[in-house]
Enzyme design. Structure first.
Site, PDB file in Angstrom:
ATOM      1  N   CYS A  31       0.753  -1.179   0.124  1.00 36.11           N
ATOM      2  CA  CYS A  31       0.166   0.072  -0.096  1.00 36.11           C
ATOM      3  C   CYS A  31       0.814   1.256   0.039  1.00 36.11           C
ATOM      4  O   CYS A  31       2.127   1.140   0.081  1.00 36.11           O
ATOM      5  CB  CYS A  31      -0.872  -0.024   1.329  1.00 36.11           C
ATOM      6  N   ARG A 123      12.850  -0.750  -3.393  1.00 32.39           N
ATOM      7  CA  ARG A 123      12.258  -1.287  -4.730  1.00 32.39           C
ATOM      8  C   ARG A 123      12.924  -0.826  -6.028  1.00 32.39           C
ATOM      9  O   ARG A 123      13.381   0.476  -6.103  1.00 32.39           O
ATOM     10  CB  ARG A 123      10.805  -0.658  -4.819  1.00 32.39           C
ATOM     11  N   HIS A 180       2.861  -7.416  -7.695  1.00 30.92           N
ATOM     12  CA  HIS A 180       1.673  -7.519  -8.346  1.00 30.92           C
ATOM     13  C   HIS A 180       1.577  -8.783  -9.354  1.00 30.92           C
ATOM     14  O   HIS A 180       1.528  -8.476 -10.693  1.00 30.92           O
ATOM     15  CB  HIS A 180       1.413  -6.099  -9.236  1.00 30.92           C
ATOM     16  N   ASP A 248      -2.699  -2.556  -2.642  1.00 30.97           N
ATOM     17  CA  ASP A 248      -2.240  -1.716  -3.553  1.00 30.97           C
ATOM     18  C   ASP A 248      -2.893  -0.387  -3.276  1.00 30.97           C
ATOM     19  O   ASP A 248      -2.962   0.582  -4.452  1.00 30.97           O
ATOM     20  CB  ASP A 248      -2.306  -1.953  -4.937  1.00 30.97           C
ATOM     21  N   ASN A 253      -1.771   5.294 -10.479  1.00 33.00           N
ATOM     22  CA  ASN A 253      -1.568   4.858 -12.016  1.00 33.00           C
ATOM     23  C   ASN A 253      -2.134   3.969 -12.786  1.00 33.00           C
ATOM     24  O   ASN A 253      -1.748   2.954 -13.214  1.00 33.00           O
ATOM     25  CB  ASN A 253      -0.079   4.757 -12.227  1.00 33.00           C
TER      26      ASN A 253
END
Length: 295
Positions: A31, A123, A180, A248, A253
């Protein structure tokens, strides 16, 4: 980019209350927090501008859905300024962990500060709209910075990316988390080279996958999400000890409207129909990966 007007859809204001009761210490493993931009400004070089979603709103959502823990992923719209993330971590009472954006120029003292605050991963974005794939030199430099802290590397790819970068992913000597479900194209079915690449990486024992973003993998952001849910269920069966799940939220986006987070939670029952598997997905696995106290 100087304008503040959001160009991302807002999250659903009043999500449905899930019918699925989550086990204690369940973790939303992906998140974000955004702003508020008057306190935590967005990066001038950002490629998108979300609506403000401060930590208070995220906390209310987690209380409503039944999550006791969460992992907040630093967003590219804030760049490498982690002030909003650190504020959320420092006020969470140990409830939240973080994933940072690290560059070769990040000061080692900053890594130490982030680690002490509860950050446990970095990330790497490989998507064009988030800056494109980093060079091997950049990736190696990031690894050198975070390896002493035992952080994981979060890999954000889409389309053919999981196959394109599979060889590099295999060389990473810290835990790797694929965001994802690698955003593979489920319109081609599950018997594809890229699903096979993801399964093979899971077989290495060093790779984890987030069963999040079913709306991103689906042809229509508002649902139905059947193909993506089938993929998530396949991954959960294939590597039950290395899967985690995330909302998420607030879904930056995306094309179309944001999904209802209550609906997404109810889909967990289809992804992991067995209670024991759900406990691994939501509690045991994230506790191990993100350094929460085991329940």
């Amino acid at each position: 980019m100087s304008e503040i007007s959001p160009n991302c859809p807002p999250p659903v204001d009043n999500p449905k209350r899930p019918g699925l009761a989550l086990p204690a210490f369940s973790c939303d493993s992906h998140c974000h927090v955004f702003g508020p931009s008057d306190i935590f400004p967005f990066a001038p070089e950002r490629t998108f501008t979300p609506v403000d979603v401060p930590r208070q709103r995220l906390r209310r959502l987690h209380d409503f859905l039944g999550f006791d823990r969460a992992v907040i992923v630093q967003s590219a719209c804030h760049g490498t300024d982690h002030a909003a993330l650190l504020d959320a971590l420092e006020t969470s009472g140990g409830r939240y962990r973080g994933v940072a954006l690290v560059t070769p120029t990040t000061n080692p003292d900053e890594i130490a500060r982030l680690d002490a605050a509860g950050v446990c991963g970095a990330r790497l974005n490989f998507l064009p709209h988030l800056g494109g794939a980093p060079s091997k030199e950049t990736m190696d430099a990031v690894l050198r910075l975070v390896r002493p802290y035992g952080w994981h590397i979060s890999v954000h790819v889409a389309g053919t990316g999981i196959t394109d970068y599979a060889d590099f992913i295999r060389t990473i000597d810290v835990p790797v988390v694929i965001d994802h479900m690698a955003r593979v194209d489920v319109r081609d079915g599950l018997d594809t080279e890229h699903v096979a690449s993801l399964l093979a990486l899971l077989d290495t024992g060093n790779v984890w996958v987030k069963l999040s973003g079913v709306d991103r993998l689906s042809a229509r952001s508002e649902g139905p999400y059947e193909s993506a849910v089938v993929l998530a269920a396949l991954l959960a069966r294939h590597a039950p000890d290395r899967v985690v799940w995330g909302t998420d939220f607030p879904h930056p986006n995306i094309t179309g409207s944001a999904p209802d987070d209550g609906v997404l939670v109810d889909l967990i029952a289809e992804i992991a129909p067995d209670e024991g598997l759900r406990h691994k997905l939501l509690v045991t696995n994230p506790a191990e990966l993100f350094r929460f106290r085991q329940a």
